[in-house]
Design an enzyme around this catalytic site. Sequence first.
Site, PDB file in Angstrom:
ATOM      1  N   CYS A   1       0.997  -1.174  -0.032  1.00 36.95           N
ATOM      2  CA  CYS A   1      -0.177   0.112   0.469  1.00 36.95           C
ATOM      3  C   CYS A   1       0.959   0.866  -0.060  1.00 36.95           C
ATOM      4  O   CYS A   1       1.441   1.741  -0.466  1.00 36.95           O
ATOM      5  CB  CYS A   1      -1.041   0.153   1.340  1.00 36.95           C
ATOM      6  N   HIS A   2       0.402   2.068   0.642  1.00 36.91           N
ATOM      7  CA  HIS A   2       1.427   3.895   1.383  1.00 36.91           C
ATOM      8  C   HIS A   2       2.552   3.231   1.049  1.00 36.91           C
ATOM      9  O   HIS A   2       3.787   3.815   1.632  1.00 36.91           O
ATOM     10  CB  HIS A   2       0.740   4.790   2.008  1.00 36.91           C
ATOM     11  N   GLY A   3       3.023   2.373   1.947  1.00 35.72           N
ATOM     12  CA  GLY A   3       4.644   0.982   2.570  1.00 35.72           C
ATOM     13  C   GLY A   3       5.514   2.161   1.639  1.00 35.72           C
ATOM     14  O   GLY A   3       6.983   2.084   2.030  1.00 35.72           O
TER      15      GLY A   3
ATOM     16  N   THR B   1      -2.989   5.001  -5.568  1.00 33.99           N
ATOM     17  CA  THR B   1      -2.636   6.980  -4.966  1.00 33.99           C
ATOM     18  C   THR B   1      -0.995   7.068  -4.835  1.00 33.99           C
ATOM     19  O   THR B   1      -0.129   8.034  -5.220  1.00 33.99           O
ATOM     20  CB  THR B   1      -3.397   7.333  -3.763  1.00 33.99           C
TER      21      THR B   1
END
Length: 178
Positions: free
Chosen positions: A107-109, A129
Amino acid sequence: MSDLSKWTIAILATTGFEDTEVSQAKHAVEQAGGRVLIVAPQDSIITGKRGTAFTPDMITADADAASFGGLILPGGVSNADQLRLDEHAVELVRGMATAGKPIAAICHGAWILTDADAVTGRTLTSSPTLRTDLVNAGATWVDEEVCIDDGGAGLLITSRTKADVDAFNAAIVENFGR
């Protein structure tokens, strides 16, 4: 399944992490025999978006890439954004990447990989994103449940979101120990 009994894996996180992306990754590595250390910028309890809490085993200022066999970067927008601002966290990620040690980000990691200059020439996935950030930093972005890039610069396993966490953890256990 790989035997991770000789491995110490760092999970780099801070308050705001995606709960399942830490707790399930930790469990999967431990089930495969590995040792997991939670590394955070502070030595106080960190709490996930849904209330899961961990006491860090180590702070980023004391973390050295040489101490770990691999690194897991969980998501959570707030978690990922805060870690990017911690110079010691960025140095840990950069050190792991430079040493060619396995890194897994979900994910955003993956966001901190841009700050650590660790995506140029790599193929990875992430939360959609982050696509523009990763591409602008030199990565090739793909929309896949799990992407495994083992192109000679060290193993990089990435996944899109918490919906992919089971496949992400399976890829970590299968590939980190090889």
